[in-house]
Design a protein around this motif. Sequence first.
Motif, PDB file in Angstrom:
ATOM      1  N   VAL A   1      12.283 115.232  41.871  1.00 11.41           N
ATOM      2  CA  VAL A   1      12.023 113.956  41.222  1.00 11.41           C
ATOM      3  C   VAL A   1      12.618 112.799  42.023  1.00 11.41           C
ATOM      4  O   VAL A   1      12.058 111.702  42.059  1.00 11.41           O
ATOM      5  CB  VAL A   1      12.550 113.957  39.767  1.00 11.41           C
ATOM      6  N   SER A   2      13.769 113.039  42.668  1.00 14.16           N
ATOM      7  CA  SER A   2      14.363 112.011  43.530  1.00 14.16           C
ATOM      8  C   SER A   2      13.452 111.743  44.719  1.00 14.16           C
ATOM      9  O   SER A   2      13.247 110.588  45.124  1.00 14.16           O
ATOM     10  CB  SER A   2      15.744 112.444  44.019  1.00 14.16           C
ATOM     11  N   GLN A   3      12.912 112.818  45.293  1.00 15.36           N
ATOM     12  CA  GLN A   3      11.964 112.693  46.399  1.00 15.36           C
ATOM     13  C   GLN A   3      10.723 111.906  45.963  1.00 15.36           C
ATOM     14  O   GLN A   3      10.220 111.058  46.709  1.00 15.36           O
ATOM     15  CB  GLN A   3      11.570 114.081  46.888  1.00 15.36           C
ATOM     16  N   HIS A   4      10.261 112.183  44.754  1.00 12.88           N
ATOM     17  CA  HIS A   4       9.063 111.507  44.263  1.00 12.88           C
ATOM     18  C   HIS A   4       9.339 110.020  44.019  1.00 12.88           C
ATOM     19  O   HIS A   4       8.509 109.165  44.347  1.00 12.88           O
ATOM     20  CB  HIS A   4       8.586 112.171  42.975  1.00 12.88           C
ATOM     21  N   TRP A   5      10.501 109.717  43.462  1.00 12.08           N
ATOM     22  CA  TRP A   5      10.859 108.304  43.250  1.00 12.08           C
ATOM     23  C   TRP A   5      10.899 107.559  44.579  1.00 12.08           C
ATOM     24  O   TRP A   5      10.380 106.443  44.702  1.00 12.08           O
ATOM     25  CB  TRP A   5      12.218 108.195  42.557  1.00 12.08           C
ATOM     26  N   ALA A   6      11.514 108.182  45.589  1.00 13.93           N
ATOM     27  CA  ALA A   6      11.619 107.545  46.900  1.00 13.93           C
ATOM     28  C   ALA A   6      10.239 107.339  47.511  1.00 13.93           C
ATOM     29  O   ALA A   6       9.946 106.273  48.095  1.00 13.93           O
ATOM     30  CB  ALA A   6      12.490 108.392  47.823  1.00 13.93           C
TER      31      ALA A   6
ATOM     32  N   VAL B   1       1.322 101.403  40.459  1.00 16.58           N
ATOM     33  CA  VAL B   1       1.701 101.494  41.865  1.00 16.58           C
ATOM     34  C   VAL B   1       1.419 100.205  42.631  1.00 16.58           C
ATOM     35  O   VAL B   1       1.949  99.979  43.726  1.00 16.58           O
ATOM     36  CB  VAL B   1       0.975 102.678  42.534  1.00 16.58           C
ATOM     37  N   SER B   2       0.587  99.317  42.081  1.00 17.18           N
ATOM     38  CA  SER B   2       0.296  98.050  42.760  1.00 17.18           C
ATOM     39  C   SER B   2       1.141  96.897  42.237  1.00 17.18           C
ATOM     40  O   SER B   2       0.841  95.729  42.500  1.00 17.18           O
ATOM     41  CB  SER B   2      -1.191  97.717  42.599  1.00 17.18           C
ATOM     42  N   SER B   3       2.208  97.207  41.505  1.00 21.85           N
ATOM     43  CA  SER B   3       3.065  96.159  40.933  1.00 21.85           C
ATOM     44  C   SER B   3       3.711  95.313  42.028  1.00 21.85           C
ATOM     45  O   SER B   3       4.229  95.842  43.020  1.00 21.85           O
ATOM     46  CB  SER B   3       4.179  96.788  40.085  1.00 21.85           C
ATOM     47  N   ARG B   4       3.680  94.019  41.822  1.00 16.44           N
ATOM     48  CA  ARG B   4       4.409  93.120  42.711  1.00 16.44           C
ATOM     49  C   ARG B   4       5.854  93.091  42.262  1.00 16.44           C
ATOM     50  O   ARG B   4       6.146  93.080  41.075  1.00 16.44           O
ATOM     51  CB  ARG B   4       3.790  91.720  42.701  1.00 16.44           C
ATOM     52  N   ARG B   5       6.775  93.060  43.245  1.00 21.05           N
ATOM     53  CA  ARG B   5       8.174  93.337  42.940  1.00 21.05           C
ATOM     54  C   ARG B   5       9.060  92.113  43.069  1.00 21.05           C
ATOM     55  O   ARG B   5       8.837  91.247  43.911  1.00 21.05           O
ATOM     56  CB  ARG B   5       8.696  94.431  43.891  1.00 21.05           C
ATOM     57  N   ASN B   6      10.074  92.090  42.238  1.00 18.95           N
ATOM     58  CA  ASN B   6      11.105  91.060  42.306  1.00 18.95           C
ATOM     59  C   ASN B   6      12.346  91.685  42.941  1.00 18.95           C
ATOM     60  O   ASN B   6      13.381  91.826  42.315  1.00 18.95           O
ATOM     61  CB  ASN B   6      11.406  90.535  40.904  1.00 18.95           C
ATOM     62  N   ILE B   7      12.191  92.097  44.201  1.00 16.58           N
ATOM     63  CA  ILE B   7      13.244  92.835  44.883  1.00 16.58           C
ATOM     64  C   ILE B   7      13.089  92.613  46.371  1.00 16.58           C
ATOM     65  O   ILE B   7      12.001  92.277  46.856  1.00 16.58           O
ATOM     66  CB  ILE B   7      13.164  94.344  44.533  1.00 16.58           C
ATOM     67  N   ASN B   8      14.164  92.774  47.123  1.00 13.84           N
ATOM     68  CA  ASN B   8      14.121  92.541  48.568  1.00 13.84           C
ATOM     69  C   ASN B   8      14.976  93.587  49.275  1.00 13.84           C
ATOM     70  O   ASN B   8      16.186  93.612  49.116  1.00 13.84           O
ATOM     71  CB  ASN B   8      14.631  91.134  48.879  1.00 13.84           C
ATOM     72  N   TYR B   9      14.331  94.467  50.021  1.00 13.35           N
ATOM     73  CA  TYR B   9      15.043  95.505  50.754  1.00 13.35           C
ATOM     74  C   TYR B   9      15.291  95.055  52.190  1.00 13.35           C
ATOM     75  O   TYR B   9      14.371  94.662  52.898  1.00 13.35           O
ATOM     76  CB  TYR B   9      14.224  96.802  50.776  1.00 13.35           C
ATOM     77  N   ARG B  10      16.542  95.125  52.618  1.00 17.59           N
ATOM     78  CA  ARG B  10      16.866  94.886  54.018  1.00 17.59           C
ATOM     79  C   ARG B  10      16.813  96.179  54.816  1.00 17.59           C
ATOM     80  O   ARG B  10      16.664  96.167  56.036  1.00 17.59           O
ATOM     81  CB  ARG B  10      18.269  94.273  54.147  1.00 17.59           C
ATOM     82  N   SER B  11      16.961  97.306  54.124  1.00 12.85           N
ATOM     83  CA  SER B  11      16.915  98.611  54.778  1.00 12.85           C
ATOM     84  C   SER B  11      16.358  99.639  53.799  1.00 12.85           C
ATOM     85  O   SER B  11      16.595  99.563  52.587  1.00 12.85           O
ATOM     86  CB  SER B  11      18.325  99.022  55.221  1.00 12.85           C
ATOM     87  N   PHE B  12      15.620 100.608  54.351  1.00 12.48           N
ATOM     88  CA  PHE B  12      15.103 101.715  53.540  1.00 12.48           C
ATOM     89  C   PHE B  12      16.018 102.938  53.599  1.00 12.48           C
ATOM     90  O   PHE B  12      15.696 103.973  53.024  1.00 12.48           O
ATOM     91  CB  PHE B  12      13.713 102.129  54.052  1.00 12.48           C
ATOM     92  N   GLU B  13      17.115 102.831  54.304  1.00 17.01           N
ATOM     93  CA  GLU B  13      17.959 104.005  54.537  1.00 17.01           C
ATOM     94  C   GLU B  13      18.369 104.732  53.258  1.00 17.01           C
ATOM     95  O   GLU B  13      18.258 105.971  53.173  1.00 17.01           O
ATOM     96  CB  GLU B  13      19.194 103.599  55.357  1.00 17.01           C
ATOM     97  N   PRO B  14      18.812 104.033  52.200  1.00 13.83           N
ATOM     98  CA  PRO B  14      19.177 104.752  50.969  1.00 13.83           C
ATOM     99  C   PRO B  14      17.994 105.484  50.333  1.00 13.83           C
ATOM    100  O   PRO B  14      18.179 106.522  49.688  1.00 13.83           O
ATOM    101  CB  PRO B  14      19.688 103.632  50.045  1.00 13.83           C
ATOM    102  N   ILE B  15      16.778 104.957  50.508  1.00 13.44           N
ATOM    103  CA  ILE B  15      15.590 105.613  49.964  1.00 13.44           C
ATOM    104  C   ILE B  15      15.180 106.779  50.850  1.00 13.44           C
ATOM    105  O   ILE B  15      14.867 107.874  50.359  1.00 13.44           O
ATOM    106  CB  ILE B  15      14.428 104.599  49.841  1.00 13.44           C
ATOM    107  N   LEU B  16      15.206 106.565  52.162  1.00 15.64           N
ATOM    108  CA  LEU B  16      14.745 107.595  53.098  1.00 15.64           C
ATOM    109  C   LEU B  16      15.581 108.858  53.036  1.00 15.64           C
ATOM    110  O   LEU B  16      15.066 109.960  53.271  1.00 15.64           O
ATOM    111  CB  LEU B  16      14.745 107.029  54.521  1.00 15.64           C
ATOM    112  N   ARG B  17      16.857 108.729  52.713  1.00 14.50           N
ATOM    113  CA  ARG B  17      17.690 109.929  52.664  1.00 14.50           C
ATOM    114  C   ARG B  17      17.301 110.869  51.529  1.00 14.50           C
ATOM    115  O   ARG B  17      17.714 112.025  51.507  1.00 14.50           O
ATOM    116  CB  ARG B  17      19.166 109.547  52.571  1.00 14.50           C
TER     117      ARG B  17
END
Length: 866
Positions: free
Chosen positions: A700-705, A675-691
């Motif tokens: 499981v989708s809820q847990h991934w988000a 859970v403390s992994s540093r990421r090679n990713i850049n989110y401009r919006s959380f909207e796709p995750i928040l939904r």
Amino acid sequence: MAAKAGDNPDSLMTLATVFCLRNLRKTMCYQGFRNKLCLRSDIFLPSEICDKLVNTYMELVHTDSNFEPVESFFQLFSDPRTTRLTRVQLREDFVRDRDLEAIRKQDLIELHLTYCNNLSSRSLKTLTCFRETLVSLCLFGCNHIFYRNAGAPLACNEDTEDEEESPALETDFNFQGFNRLRLLNLGGLPEEVNAETLLKPLKSLTSLDLSNVQLLGTTFLTQWKDRLASLVLYNVDLSEELVNTMFELVNLRHLDISRESRRSSKFKMTRKTLTAIVQRLLNLVSLDISGHIMLDNCTVPHFEEAMGRPSIEPCKSSIYPFQELKRPLQFLGLYDTTLCNVTHIPAYKVTGSKNEDQVLNAIEAYTEFRPELAHRAINQLFDIARIQHCNQLLRALQLVIAALKCHKYDKSIQVTGSAALFYLTNTDYRSDQSVRLRREVIQVVLNGMEQYQEVTVQRNCCLTLCNFSIPEELEFQYSRVNQLLLKILEPARQDESIQRIAVHLCNALVCQVDNHHKEAVGKMGFVKTMLNLIQKKLQDRMCDQVMEFSWSALWNITDETPDNCQMFLNCRGMSLFLDCLQEFPDKQELHRNMLGLLGNVAEVKVLRPQLLTPQFITVFSNLLDSKADGIEVSYNACGVLSHIMFDGPEVWSMEEPRREIVMKKMWDAIQSWDVSSRRNINYRSFEPILRLLPQSISPVSQHWATWALYNLVSVYPSKYCPLLIKEGGVNLLEKVLELESSQPETKDMARPLFMFLPNTMTFVTSSSQCDRSTARHVSTVSGVMTTTAPGLRIVLVRGTTAGLSFTWLSSCWYCCGGFTHPLGSCGCGPMACCWLSCHATVSPTSNTAVISCLTHTPASSAQSFI
């Protein structure tokens, strides 16, 4: 703060002129008969404005590809009663005979025509209309103007002559009647034209330029011996006769007898000749002898030179003949001579190759009419910027920009100029450059890319663009630069270095820009171009930077742009994905880029059915176990499946793989990630995750988000906490805690998220006073929940009323998760709640708490929300 180089704003006159030219129909004109543009009847313009309009129009035509020329523009200035022209400068093949004819009624004082090769002898006849007023005339490089049939295609509706007819010399024209003409430039006059006959009627010339003209005789020059102040004989073969004639022109202030190169010079510049020039031409303030072979006896031996710093005093001159000067020359051209290397030169401005100042002077002096010399000087500037350091950055940039604008169609200038710009705009010089200056650089670079498909020019221009902040600094030319880059990446292009740079630029341009920019670029064929490159690399069985950048660019351009995602699917993108996965099973970055792209596709509900096939689901499921690039490939594969699972079991029509099995693999994958992994990713919006949060269709989708949010917010709190709050993520996370369908693991992951948010605390307390009613000083009470421990409650509070503080008067649990928090730190392990001392005081002004960690218990002891 000091102004940066090139930061002077345009004048209001310039801004207004450009605006009018871009909006002629809205400002000065109306649409007349047959769509002809006509000047409004209430418009009357003085010469200052008309001159500016015409000259700026020509500049825009040659330097701004977004500017569309107007067919009948010069016709707007046909009537001197409403528009007055006095000083006009026209250049290049854009100018036609009819353009001059349109303004023939104007009382022109200055007319400069440079490299106007589409002008024929019709324009010579038009020139006679100006003979009574013309004071200055330039016909430099207008080779066809002295022929009846110029041999060049005429514009539509122009009178045409027999195309098969050979050009015939115009013999009827001379300068009879041009009594006011004082300055004349006939550089490049054709050999067939007799200069002496042509010039004989002119009695009052003070300045004459006969560059590159073959002179049959020279004595005719003496007819102006009492008047001529400037004589330019660049690339004219010197002879004893010509030199003796020059000495008779005693009023000369400027004399130019330079040559393009020493290799082409037969005349030897001796000490005697130079001495005679100084002694006979006493009024001389400017002399150019560049390109001449100098005999050694012209210079003072090194051991005899005057001591001290370089001096411009004639008496200290290292060049013997110039010791007789009465005062230093204003200008001395010594380019491509040995004399430029001496120590003491009696001139304020010297051209040469010894140092930066001489090189910049050469570029400045020779750009307009001698591109062959400017090209060499710019090449020397390139070496200075690359190997040494350019001390006159602003001047250097402005001169190179001017040369590139002036000679848009000269390949040698474009090659050397673009190479020099690459070094002059790199990080060593960037802090000294203004936004305006850097935009000028970008525009001339794009002009070069537009005009030349030659490899060197394209590479230099692309490399120069890499020196800019992308996309920010290129956004003002966003559409144009993308079109040019996509043209470079056409399949026929085989140069790997250009492809690699162009793909890198394309990728950077579609990263961190608004969606409407991405959609516009997608319509240009961006997606198809990238897929074509990938297809070519697959055929070559090569996974290089072009391949990886292409997938990365597709990942960026499909982010939150459904139309581009659709294009990807329509262009057989999924087939290429499978082929790349099979062909390059060990390329971790490639896999990450591909799965990131497919995550974008999976976010589009209407496109998800195209991913819901046994083949694709099996591939995504298998990639859950991937350890490539840390957790990135597994994370992205799980993200794709999370969106698919969110559509519910009713859309899962396949028998294999079974939905439950895939979901189990997703749970197992998530549990395996750090859970403390540093990421090679850049989110401009959380909207796709928040939904994916407030739902019970796919736990499981809820847990991934929830895991994704916890990881991003905890590892990068300063970047992602504001984004989570801005997009309403806090309320959605509270709903996750409220939902009975939410799994305990998901709640345990969601709960500690609150501690990373500003002015948010999570308390567990045994105090009977700790409830919603007594927390009256708290602006938001997120909720109260019971725990398995008797008498304990968890109160989530966020924010305090301004100017107030509150104190918990009893021992309580502080759910810190073991991480440092603005309120304090306990150092406990992850997912832990800490037993605080008897009180914790929180002040909204200091945002601090007096806490003490005595013991801790798993946060999972909190079972349900009240």
